[in-house]
Design an enzyme around this catalytic site. Sequence first.
Site, mmCIF file in Angstrom:
data_model
loop_
_atom_site.group_PDB
_atom_site.id
_atom_site.type_symbol
_atom_site.label_atom_id
_atom_site.label_comp_id
_atom_site.label_asym_id
_atom_site.label_seq_id
_atom_site.Cartn_x
_atom_site.Cartn_y
_atom_site.Cartn_z
ATOM 1 N N ASN A 11 0.876 -1.170 0.000
ATOM 2 C CA ASN A 11 0.000 0.000 0.000
ATOM 3 C C ASN A 11 0.919 1.227 0.000
ATOM 4 O OD1 ASN A 11 -1.775 2.035 0.557
ATOM 5 N ND2 ASN A 11 -2.534 1.169 2.496
ATOM 6 N N ARG A 110 -2.772 -2.297 -3.138
ATOM 7 C CA ARG A 110 -3.917 -1.412 -2.929
ATOM 8 C C ARG A 110 -3.787 -0.240 -3.904
ATOM 9 N NH1 ARG A 110 -4.896 3.118 1.427
ATOM 10 N NH2 ARG A 110 -6.985 3.668 0.766
ATOM 11 N N HIS A 199 -12.938 3.390 0.391
ATOM 12 C CA HIS A 199 -13.055 2.371 1.455
ATOM 13 C C HIS A 199 -13.773 1.109 0.970
ATOM 14 C CE1 HIS A 199 -12.804 5.822 4.626
ATOM 15 N NE2 HIS A 199 -11.630 5.215 4.552
ATOM 16 N N LEU A 228 -15.350 4.294 10.226
ATOM 17 C CA LEU A 228 -14.949 5.515 10.929
ATOM 18 C C LEU A 228 -13.506 5.397 11.410
ATOM 19 C CD1 LEU A 228 -18.177 5.770 13.125
ATOM 20 C CD2 LEU A 228 -17.800 6.741 10.846
ATOM 21 N N ASN A 230 -9.513 7.674 10.666
ATOM 22 C CA ASN A 230 -9.099 9.054 10.455
ATOM 23 C C ASN A 230 -9.824 9.639 9.249
ATOM 24 O OD1 ASN A 230 -7.587 11.097 11.468
ATOM 25 N ND2 ASN A 230 -5.714 9.869 11.436
ATOM 26 N N GLY A 231 -9.878 8.815 8.191
ATOM 27 C CA GLY A 231 -10.811 9.097 7.092
ATOM 28 C C GLY A 231 -12.100 8.365 7.437
ATOM 29 N N ARG A 260 -10.551 16.275 7.751
ATOM 30 C CA ARG A 260 -11.326 16.725 6.587
ATOM 31 C C ARG A 260 -12.698 17.215 7.020
ATOM 32 N NH1 ARG A 260 -10.312 11.351 3.857
ATOM 33 N NH2 ARG A 260 -8.244 11.511 2.947
ATOM 34 N N ARG A 304 -9.731 9.664 20.520
ATOM 35 C CA ARG A 304 -9.406 9.348 21.922
ATOM 36 C C ARG A 304 -9.032 10.596 22.714
ATOM 37 N NH1 ARG A 304 -5.476 4.408 21.009
ATOM 38 N NH2 ARG A 304 -5.370 5.643 19.119
ATOM 39 N N GLY A 350 -11.163 2.389 13.198
ATOM 40 C CA GLY A 350 -10.638 2.638 14.550
ATOM 41 C C GLY A 350 -11.665 3.213 15.515
ATOM 42 N N GLU A 405 -8.915 -4.998 5.738
ATOM 43 C CA GLU A 405 -8.667 -4.737 4.319
ATOM 44 C C GLU A 405 -7.494 -5.564 3.795
ATOM 45 O OE1 GLU A 405 -8.948 -0.594 5.711
ATOM 46 O OE2 GLU A 405 -9.481 -0.128 3.638
HETATM 47 P P1 ADP Z 1 -6.969 5.259 9.649
HETATM 48 O O1 ADP Z 1 -8.086 5.871 8.859
HETATM 49 O O2 ADP Z 1 -5.764 6.134 9.744
HETATM 50 O O3 ADP Z 1 -6.695 3.808 9.306
HETATM 51 P P2 ADP Z 1 -7.964 4.136 12.135
HETATM 52 O O4 ADP Z 1 -8.996 3.245 11.529
HETATM 53 O O5 ADP Z 1 -6.767 3.515 12.743
HETATM 54 O O6 ADP Z 1 -7.513 5.288 11.133
HETATM 55 O O7 ADP Z 1 -8.714 5.031 13.236
HETATM 56 C C1 ADP Z 1 -8.058 6.041 13.944
HETATM 57 C C2 ADP Z 1 -9.067 6.691 14.880
HETATM 58 O O8 ADP Z 1 -9.570 5.707 15.782
HETATM 59 C C3 ADP Z 1 -8.452 7.810 15.738
HETATM 60 O O9 ADP Z 1 -9.330 8.925 15.762
HETATM 61 C C4 ADP Z 1 -8.397 7.158 17.105
HETATM 62 O O10 ADP Z 1 -8.506 8.112 18.161
HETATM 63 C C5 ADP Z 1 -9.623 6.282 17.078
HETATM 64 N N1 ADP Z 1 -9.562 5.284 18.148
HETATM 65 C C6 ADP Z 1 -8.749 4.216 18.257
HETATM 66 N N2 ADP Z 1 -8.943 3.581 19.446
HETATM 67 C C7 ADP Z 1 -9.892 4.283 20.106
HETATM 68 C C8 ADP Z 1 -10.537 4.163 21.388
HETATM 69 N N3 ADP Z 1 -10.226 3.183 22.220
HETATM 70 N N4 ADP Z 1 -11.478 5.068 21.709
HETATM 71 C C9 ADP Z 1 -11.802 6.073 20.870
HETATM 72 N N5 ADP Z 1 -11.237 6.252 19.650
HETATM 73 C C10 ADP Z 1 -10.298 5.368 19.289
#
Ligand code: ADP
Length: 420
Positions: A11, A110, A199, A228, A230-231, A260, A304, A350, A405
């Site tokens: 990727n 990817r 996605h 849900l 970062n994106g 974003r 978080r 995440g 993924e």
């Molecule tokens: P990406 O799109 O970069 O792959 P991820 O799917 O890893 O992102 O998600 C990242 C998000 O998930 C961040 O906003 C992070 O704070 C949130 N996150 C991860 N663990 C927790 C948690 N235990 N409680 C709340 N939010 C969380």
Amino acid sequence: MVKQSLVLILNCGSSSLKGAVLNTKNGDLLLSCLAEKLGNEDAVITIKKDIAARRSWHGTEEDTIDYQTAHEVHQTHLQQTRDHEEAVAVLMAELKAYGLYDYVKAVGHRVVHGGEKFAESAVITPAIMKELDACVGLAPLHNPANILGIQAAQHAFPELKHVAVFDTAFHQTMPSHAYRYAIPAEYYEKHGVRRYGFHGTSYRYVAQEAGRVLNRDSNRLALVIAHLGNGASISAVLNGKSQDTSMGLTPLEGLVMGTRSGDIDPSLFSFLSENFAMSVEQTTNMLNRQSGLLGLSGLSNDCRTLEAAAKEGHAGATLALEVFAYRLAKYIGAMTVACGRLDALVFTGGIGENSVGMRHRVLKHLAVLGLYEDAAANQATVGGKAGIISLADKPVVAAVIPTNEELMIAQDAARLSGLV
Ligand code: ADP
């Protein structure tokens, strides 16, 4: 003992390369790597080995490598060209030293944008490379890096089949009333300006898994899936097929995300230009990198961090989480319309997989759709667990299903290479 074939997945971003070697039978990750700052003096690659996963793949008796730990991580500075090519060369040397190279039988890549050309994954041939080049205009930041990664990997593994797996492909089933923008037709007809969605690999995986988690046939389910991270985006999936999704021509459209903005009034561009002399580039940058949870809270893009700050009374953090949840809830309503009915709302990514608080905030808006939180189940479903988090006697199910993924890409690569 017969060792399972392995698949390498790659990727590539413009200055990064993520790689992983998977056992497609059980999804175990034997080795992963992250190369960062490619193109810079301080380009670095981090290799992570899961010794336990390798051992369970290899069997113990004939294994000549005797590690004492379950995991090993080490970092190397790139010394020569410091680009994707060198990162792949370092990865290849690691695979040889670690006894995996000879068992890698396919490579999955990817690719962010497949335009209208690709409705599914494809074995990469010279003709396919030409079509990938033709999609560069649709994703000028992402596709060139994907192409660099493919070329570097073809160089390193000339004997193997290479398979492209597209973020957009799953959404090619959207009907035209979902994918067309209400702008003059020629922009679509001559230049492909339409909604594509992203996605897709995650949605395809989660939609399949939903059948297992809900104990239903996944080809007979009306699902709204919220990815849900970062994106962030959301998709309406009816009988396994995407009906609509919130991202558009680019990933900027739709939900509030980490940095974003998601949907805005497009007149913001002229407003900021006329009043503050902001260029198109400056506004685009602001909407992609300084907005979303970060812009609203003035604190962080990380859910978080915001949840912790909101507990301490930080008003910006609370507002950011509320706007995120409300926009998401509105979109869940819209995606229910796209499906025509709703069997289950599924959270993934995440935030979707881990944030009990965000799921609570969203579900609070959704009694109107027949969704009611089971607070104890919500609390218990974190850290990579799948499960149902809605009350049992209500008409619609809310569930959490961790996405994977990497496994989807590896399985496509294995299937299209004739390994399974
Ligand atoms: P990406 O799109 O970069 O792959 P991820 O799917 O890893 O992102 O998600 C990242 C998000 O998930 C961040 O906003 C992070 O704070 C949130 N996150 C991860 N663990 C927790 C948690 N235990 N409680 C709340 N939010 C969380």
